[in-house]
Design an enzyme around this catalytic site. Structure first.
Site: not given
Length: 774
Positions: A8, A148-151, A183-184, A187, A284
């Protein structure tokens, strides 16, 4: 070796050929060929693991994954690692937390495992939408640019955001992990992007924004549910206090300076923004704040009902903000409890499509409320562009009783029910518990009554509203709406204030961290000392009692863990003898027995003042502990700071000299040491002289970045042209011609700021002189 992907916003195109746009969704078949001693992870579960030989006869492992659900390119992900994992199953969904083997073995990811399943279940139940994947992997990698990333199905975190030591009780780190995981996971349903928190996966992954200009639909909604999920698994967190202190208040400060609306047109973003710049506070926190306001005036029941419809309608496809407004409108039209003054789209566009936010000014005599865009009246900027109007929900109370919600839908309006009588006990409070995203400016009459009420019965005003009242009035002071004396009048009651998060906002406004050394050198200091200490003593002694007798009793007090340090540091900075003695005692106990650790929540302050009140013995002990093999990274940071607190010039000079040595410190510590010393009231001259003497050596390692940092601090002490000249001479000798101009401007603006600050401090000193004995 480790590989972790981050696609992203537009990096998938660098990994495989694709039309890399959020609206172009597809299913993905992923196969990874890797070293047999490693494991490969992707969005979906592995369905086959086989072996293959290359032309040299070396053996490789081939991991093939199940076909993914239909999703955007930016959510595809893979990790190749030699990590271990812990696992549990929640409602048929296999949850695994992966991390370095020793971290898993030592239980560092157990907390994350314990909360992930319950948060997922909470989100499923709240939104009435099932999590569509058979597994969820959370991976803690040592370094990760996105936080962090919500893949979908493979959420990647920076290690520090997913791990905590099992011996920690409920620390602020644990709370942060709860926020980020929540949060993640959020998503996993909505469209999403990356930030410092976990993304809600329903928002972003299941339903994705059409294009990046509506990124806030992913991130704002995820950030809103982040707090609901975290307070669900950790009920000791007070949702409204935390949401206001962590989300709304910081973004109101930020949003008054940023000229960007929450939802921009595609053309504008393509023309003037980098996509990465959209991953900011506005997206955010403003997104979350506006969602909070929307949920408040609709009611949580209607809001979640509308979200469920929206998620089901657009599952595995894309939506824009109008699609969300349409679904909310459908739910509003189907009931008759909640009545809105305008269509949902009209109300919400006024918040998402305009820059900034409003300030409401209430006149109690006429009952008139006027709105205007909140802007800095002190700056010379033209106000022509500030003719925006918002449709504003106003929650309010009169004399302690809540009143029905009302609306302001034009620039000014009269509310006869808000006219007050002659009685000084007749008062009004707007935006109760900060349910709306705006500031409030009261007339002098109401402010006097509120100040009196606070002195007589502070609990008559809810805690969040006390916080907001003080934060609003200081912001109004900073931006030229009201004089500083008005804000100071509201602090007289503080001896009766027992909420740490309110004390924190007072101290941040009265004693900003970056101005401590400036204030210490000004005649305002002794007055501030007398005025504040008198009011701080009750709350200080309350917490000092716990620190001395039973600090473990504070383990479930989230606000003590986050804000007690600032209170203690201020008491010591103001020279409160008991605070200095307490720091010396705790530091001495640690010195006598290094097993006797200083409580972490106050360690930074205790080490600082333990060294400040001591001699070279105390300093040398800190140095020894810094070099101790068992010292954690967090402790090293604390000690690096604390060693700059010494009051002995020669020790500070020696510390700076140590900083030059490659053998004593890693190179990135040198600039940190200089920055710490330069910001202290006796250290700034010593550090400045040290930098100028050693510049040939320093410039090789740190170049102009260090100069810039040092100048920022030195600029706070510039009062005269002679001082400017002294700095200028050095910078002229060390900088290229094109950089000199920027520095000259920086110094000039620092000088003007300092002149303004001195004028302000003279007013504060004059007010304190009159009120110090009250």
């Amino acid at each position: 070796m480790l590989i972790a992907s981050q696609m992203e916003p537009t990096y998938a195109r660098r990994v495989y050929p694709c039309f890399d746009e959020p609206a172009m969704k597809a299913t993905f078949n992923i196969r990874i060929i890797h070293d047999p001693s490693y494991v490969a992870l992707s969005n979906m579960p592995a369905i086959d693991v086989s072996e293959v030989k290359d032309e040299n006869g070396s053996l490789w492992t081939v991991t093939t994954f199940n076909t993914s659900l239909k999703m955007s390119t930016y959510l595809t992900a893979f990790v190749i690692c030699d990590f271990d994992y812990v696992t549990r199953t929640e409602r048929g969904n296999e949850i695994r937390i992966w991390a370095r083997k020793e971290a898993v073995e030592n239980g560092f990811v157990d907390y994350a495992l314990n909360i992930t399943g319950p948060i997922l279940s909470f989100l499923e139940d709240t939104l009435n939408v099932s999590y569509p994947l058979p597994k969820t992997d959370l991976v803690a990698v040592p370094d990760f640019g996105a936080g962090a990333m919500e893949n979908w199905g493979l959420i990647i975190f920076q290690e520090a955001l997913l791990m905590n030591l099992p011996i920690d009780e409920f620390t602020s780190r644990k709370a942060m992990i709860a926020f980020i995981v929540s949060h993640e996971l959020g998503h996993q349903a909505c469209g999403d992007l990356r930030y410092f928190f976990f993304q809600l996966k329903w928002f972003g992954n299941l339903v994705t924004m059409n294009w990046w200009n509506d990124l806030w639909l992913n991130e704002g909604l995820a950030s809103y549910f982040e707090y609901l999920g975290a307070t669900f698994v950790e009920p000791m967190l007070s949702l409204d206090k935390i949401f206001y202190a962590h989300v709304v208040q910081p973004v109101l400060r930020e949003d008054s300076e940023i000229a960007r609306s929450l939802s921009e047109s595609e053309d504008k973003i393509k023309g003037s923004f980098s996509l990465m710049s959209l991953f900011d506070y506005i997206t955010y926190s403003k997104g979350a704040s506006i969602t909070w306001m929307l949920s408040g005036f609709l009611s949580e029941k209607l809001f979640t009902r509308a979200l469920t419809l929206y998620l089901k309608e657009f599952s595995f496809s894309n939506a824009n903000q109008d699609d969300l407004w349409n679904h909310i409108q459908m739910v509003v039209d189907a009931q008759d409890e909640v009545h809105l003054p305008a269509p949902v789209k009209q109300i919400m566009d006024s918040w998402t499509c305009q820059n900034g936010f409003p300030v409401l000014t209430l006149n109690l005599t006429t009952g008139t409320i006027r709105q205007e865009q909140f802007f800095n009246k002190n700056s010379r900027r033209s106000t022509d562009s500030y003719n925006n109007t918002w449709i504003i929900p106003i929650s309010w109370m009169r004399n302690g009783s809540s009143q029905p919600l009302t609306w302001l839908d034009k620039s000014s309006k009269m509310f006869p029910e808000m006219q007050v009588s002659e009685s000084e006990y007749d008062w009004i409070l707007l935006n109760v518990n900060l349910s709306g995203y705006y500031r409030v400016n009261y007339d002098q009459l109401n402010l006097k009554r509120l100040a009196r009420l606070l002195e007589n019965d502070p609990k008559a005003i809810p805690a969040v509203s006390r916080f907001q009242l003080i934060d609003d009035v200081f912001a109004l002071t900073d931006f030229g709406y009201v004089p500083i004396e008005t804000a100071l009048d509201l602090t007289k009651y503080l001896a009766r204030e027992d909420e740490l998060f309110i004390w924190d906002v007072v101290l941040l406004n009265l004693i900003p961290d970056n101005l401590e050394s400036t204030l210490k050198n000004h005649e305002v200091y002794p007055l501030l000392k007398k005025y504040l200490l008198k009011r701080m003593l009750p709350i200080y002694h309350y917490y000092a009692g716990f620190i001395r007798q039973n600090v473990d009793a504070l383990e479930n007090d989230y606000f003590a863990r986050v804000y007690l340090e600032k209170l203690l540091a201020t008491a010591c900075w103001l020279g409160l003898q008991d605070c200095l003695d307490l720091s010396s005692e705790l530091y001495a106990k640690w010195r006598d027995n290094p097993e006797h650790k200083i409580p972490f929540l106050i360690r930074r302050t205790v080490c600082c003042y333990g060294i400040a009140t001591g001699s070279d013995k105390e300093w040398n002990f800190a140095w020894e502990m810094y070099n101790h093999t068992d010292s954690t990274e967090a402790d090293k940071d604390i000690l690096l700071y604390a060693m700059s607190c010494s009051k002995e010039s020669w020790l500070l000079y020696r510390y700076l000299q140590y900083g030059l040595s490659d053998t004593l410190f890693s190179s990135n510590c040198t600039s940190v040491i200089i920055s710490h010393v330069v910001s202290k009231d006796i250290g700034h001259r010593i550090a400045w002289e040290f930098v100028t003497e050693n510049w040939p050596l320093l410039s090789q390692g740190y170049g102009h970045e260090l100069l810039h940092d040092v100048l920022k601090v030195m600029g706070r002490f510039v009062k005269t042209d002679v001082q400017i000249q002294e700095l200028q001479v050095f910078y002229n000798a060390t900088l290229e011609e094109d950089e000199r101009e920027a520095i000259t401007m920086l110094l000039e603006s620092a000088k003007l700021e300092n002149i303004e600050r001195r004028k302000l401090l003279i007013k504060v000193a004059s007010w304190l002189e009159k009120n110090v004995d009250d």
